[in-house]
Enzyme design. Structure first.
Site, short mmCIF file in Angstrom:
data_model
loop_
_atom_site.label_atom_id
_atom_site.label_comp_id
_atom_site.label_asym_id
_atom_site.label_seq_id
_atom_site.Cartn_x
_atom_site.Cartn_y
_atom_site.Cartn_z
N ASP A 14 22.87 41.19 -3.09
CA ASP A 14 22.27 42.46 -2.46
C ASP A 14 22.56 43.69 -2.57
OD1 ASP A 14 19.78 43.25 -1.17
OD2 ASP A 14 20.48 43.30 0.79
N HIS A 38 13.52 38.21 14.96
CA HIS A 38 13.99 38.12 16.16
C HIS A 38 15.48 38.27 16.54
CE1 HIS A 38 9.96 38.19 17.66
NE2 HIS A 38 9.67 37.33 16.50
#
Ligand code: CA
Length: 715
Positions: free
Chosen positions: A330, A624
């Site tokens: 990433d 979440h």
């Protein structure tokens, strides 16, 4: 923006001086007209010149350096709040840098909304809501965010989460035009600020985490018409290539990458260079993340994780440097690109500088693309072994975790990056770059097709590498002053950090906020903290400095949820504006009383809980929080009333009852049985928390565990 290049500032500053001379009035007016038409800029009130912050990165250099010098280490004791502007949006993060032009200050907010205030007295001039649909949240990797607007002539122009460019009248906020800059059927979004030069708007998009194929495009500022588009990765070779360089770029890929991956979305860094008429961009990571899955058998995968220079007029390729070949970590190369004139080995060089996620600081000749230096700005990196004679990194074979099944790899720097999107600043007086820096590791285990929440990364976030995480001396988050010529750190300051943007000024100062709701100033030469103030909400974006009626102002947005002990307090989002000798104060801080945990009794056996945990990690965790830990952006499900009702829980998770809030249906991925398993798992977390209550109140935030700190990657 109002053509904010240095030479133009000189011309118009001269005009300012002449305007003050009453017996030269006629001549001055003509001069002013000539100067303005020469640079084809709009009429600018002379008093504003040199005092604006007309672009996201301050001006074309992206240095985030203000030439204003009223506020210094000697005077900063008198720096106080001048005014504040309330910002209403919740449930997102304020990544914006204020933009100041013609006495107005513009800030963007979650859901791509924009506010305009009077820069002197703070009165709200207008607010524009582009009405991004709430369910668009499912197309976002990294929050309901926008980093800022652009100004051009009498317009304010910005991008929206659903991929539009919007232009409004700067004075009235009335919409002038809008255009869809992305394919609306695809998971593409715009979170970055456009840049504008010579009437051309440059903008990229986010979406590498959904395998999107990145591109940068230019649009006509007068009507939004697309002028050119440059693709960052090749498509299917059988369909032909849009650009000649994609033909040789395709030789750096293997397999059917155009079906399974790609990436390279240029979601933040865009720099226009007037000297060479180039636009220089940073491209995003490859997707899916493990190179071995994306491009089996290897390959550099051009032009992912690269710095690329394009002809600003035509969009044609000029040069590139790939910072991270074979990216599996990433390592977006989208961090801000800063231009400057540096004297290197006795020779003046016009350079572009970058401190990307991969931990290496680059100095590159803008005209030729020659890499003048490439040096680690964090103590170590393990994804590479060094550089070859062309300053191409030599990839560590052990870091290619996609080839090693469950063995996995802890990459250093972390996937969140040694430096992410939070803007750095360069001060030409000290010659130092101020970098929001993080030194840490991130656990990666490859699994083809595995998701992280809604993201198609092919890593299994529920697994950990077999080796323990490396012990890194000096790990953590700090503000780093880096000398790009000596290629070494000069100071580091742990009262600053990696998670907020930086402003530097001619007053020998560096300003930076923190997510712990403080805003501080440090001496630019030594890093000593000389001023700090409480901001009630956390800061992640960059600050700006400007001048109105002879007074210097510093503006920053505080809007991040504040971390308390065991919970995230809701944010009080505000634009805060400071000046010397001011006397405004913030309202009394509301004491936040967290809701009570009210779960039903635990239910389900170990198998059901394990099933729930697996689904939770795959589909729920990225918004979440991992393993029930809370992200700042989305509700903590341990407190959800719907835990008490299977029917209500299913109505939300399966039927999409809260779609307008951004909580879309997961019926494509989860059965009602799966949803019950998720409910059982979250109920168990809620009961566990209830039986071990955290301490509430405005206590200092606990030190985050390293893994928790790195749980969320950023675009
Ligand atoms: Ca990314």
């Amino acid at each position: 923006m109002h053509s904010p290049t240095k030479p133009i500032l000189f011309i118009l500053a001269l005009v300012t001086v002449l305007v003050g001379c009453s017996d030269a009035e006629v001549e001055t007016a003509q001069d002013e007209q000539a100067a303005v038409s020469e640079v084809s800029a709009p009429a600018i009130s002379a008093t504003d010149i040199g005092a604006q912050w007309a672009s996201y990165g301050s001006d074309y250099t992206e240095q985030r350096y203000s030439p204003l010098n009223q506020i210094t280490p000697d005077t900063i004791g008198e720096l106080e709040l001048a005014w504040y502007g309330d910002l209403a949006e919740r449930g997102g993060s304020y990544e914006t840098t204020p933009v100041v032009s013609d006495g107005r200050i513009f800030v963007s907010a979650p859901w791509s909304k924009v506010y305009a205030f009077d820069a002197k007295n703070g009165s709200l001039l207008w607010k524009y809501d582009p009405e991004v649909p709430g369910e668009w949240a499912v197309n976002l990797c990294c929050g309901i965010v926008n980093r800022g607007v652009a100004t051009w002539e009498d317009m304010v122009i910005w991008g929206t989460l659903d991929g539009r460019l919007v232009a409004v009248d700067a004075a009235s906020g009335e919409m002038l035009w809008e255009v869809q800059a992305t394919d609306r059927e695809k998971q593409l979004s715009i979170t970055g600020a456009p840049r504008i030069a010579n009437g051309r708007i440059f903008i990229g998009e986010a979406g590498s985490e959904f395998h999107m194929r990145g591109y940068l495009a230019a649009y006509d500022a007068s009507n939004g018409e697309e002028l050119w588009r440059w693709w960052a990765v090749p498509g299917n070779p059988e369909l032909g290539f849009e650009q000649p360089e994609l033909e040789w770029a395709a030789d750096t890929w293997n397999g059917d990458w155009w079906e399974t991956g790609g990436g390279g979305t240029p979601w933040d860094a865009i720099t226009y260079d007037p000297e060479t008429d180039q636009v220089i961009i940073g491209t995003g990571n490859g997707a899916p993340w493990p190179a071995e899955i994306r491009s089996p058998g290897g390959g550099d995968n051009l032009f992912t994780a690269s710095i690329v220079a394009l002809d600003a007029t035509t969009g044609e390729y000029r040069w590139h440097y790939q910072a991270t070949p074979e990216d599996s970590w990433d390592f977006d190369n989208t961090q801000q690109l800063v231009t400057a004139d540096l004297v290197i080995n006795g020779e003046e060089r016009h350079v572009v500088m970058q401190a990307p996620k991969n931990g290496v600081f680059y100095v590159i000749d803008i005209a030729t693309g020659e890499v003048l230096s490439a040096d680690l700005y964090v103590p170590s990196a393990n994804w590479m072994l060094g550089f070859d004679e062309n300053l191409k990194p030599i990839i560590n074979p052990e870091a290619n975790y996609g080839a090693f099944g469950d063995r996995g790899f802890h990459v250093v720097p972390s996937a969140g990056g040694a430096h992410s999107w939070h803007p750095m600043a360069f001060n030409p007086d000290t010659g130092l770059m101020y970098i929001p820096t993080n030194y840490g590791s991130f656990p990666l285990v490859a699994e083809a097709g595995a998701r992280m929440g809604n993201q198609l990364l092919s890593i299994n976030v529920g697994k950990r590498p077999q080796d323990p995480a490396p012990v890194l001396e000096g790990a953590g988050s700090y503000l780093l002053a880096w000398d790009p010529i000596a290629k070494e750190p000069v100071w580091e300051q742990r009262l600053g950090g990696s998670r907020a943007g930086v402003l530097t000024t001619a007053g020998n100062l560096v300003f930076q906020g923190t997510s712990d709701a403080t805003f501080s100033a440090f001496r630019a030469d030594t890093g000593e903290q000389v001023w700090t103030t409480e901001t009630q909400a956390g800061i992640v974006g960059g600050a700006a400095s400007y001048e109105v009626d002879g007074e210097q102002y510093v503006a920053v947005v505080a809007g991040q949820n504040r971390r308390g002990a065991g919970y995230w307090a809701p944010n009080f989002a505000r634009l805060l504006v400071f000046k010397l000798g001011a006397d405004a104060t913030l309202p009394e801080m509301i004491t936040y009383t967290p809701p009570e945990l009210n779960p039903p009794a635990n239910f389900g056996d170990a198998d059901l809980l394990a099933q729930g945990e697996t689904h939770y990690n795959a589909h729920c965790a990225s918004c979440h929080g991992n393993n029930g830990r809370v992200s700042s952006l989305f509700p903590d499900l341990k407190y959800a009333a719907a835990l008490n009702s299977s029917a209500l829980f299913n109505a939300i998770v399966i039927d999409g009852a809260l779609q307008n809030n951004g909580m879309v249906s997961f019926s494509e991925f989860l059965s009602t049985d799966d949803a019950d398993a998720v409910r059982a798992y979250v109920v168990s977390l809620s009961n566990e928390a209830k039986n071990n209550p955290p301490q509430f109140g405005n206590a200092p935030a606990p030190a985050p565990e390293p893994e928790e700190e790195e749980a969320l990657h950023e675009e």
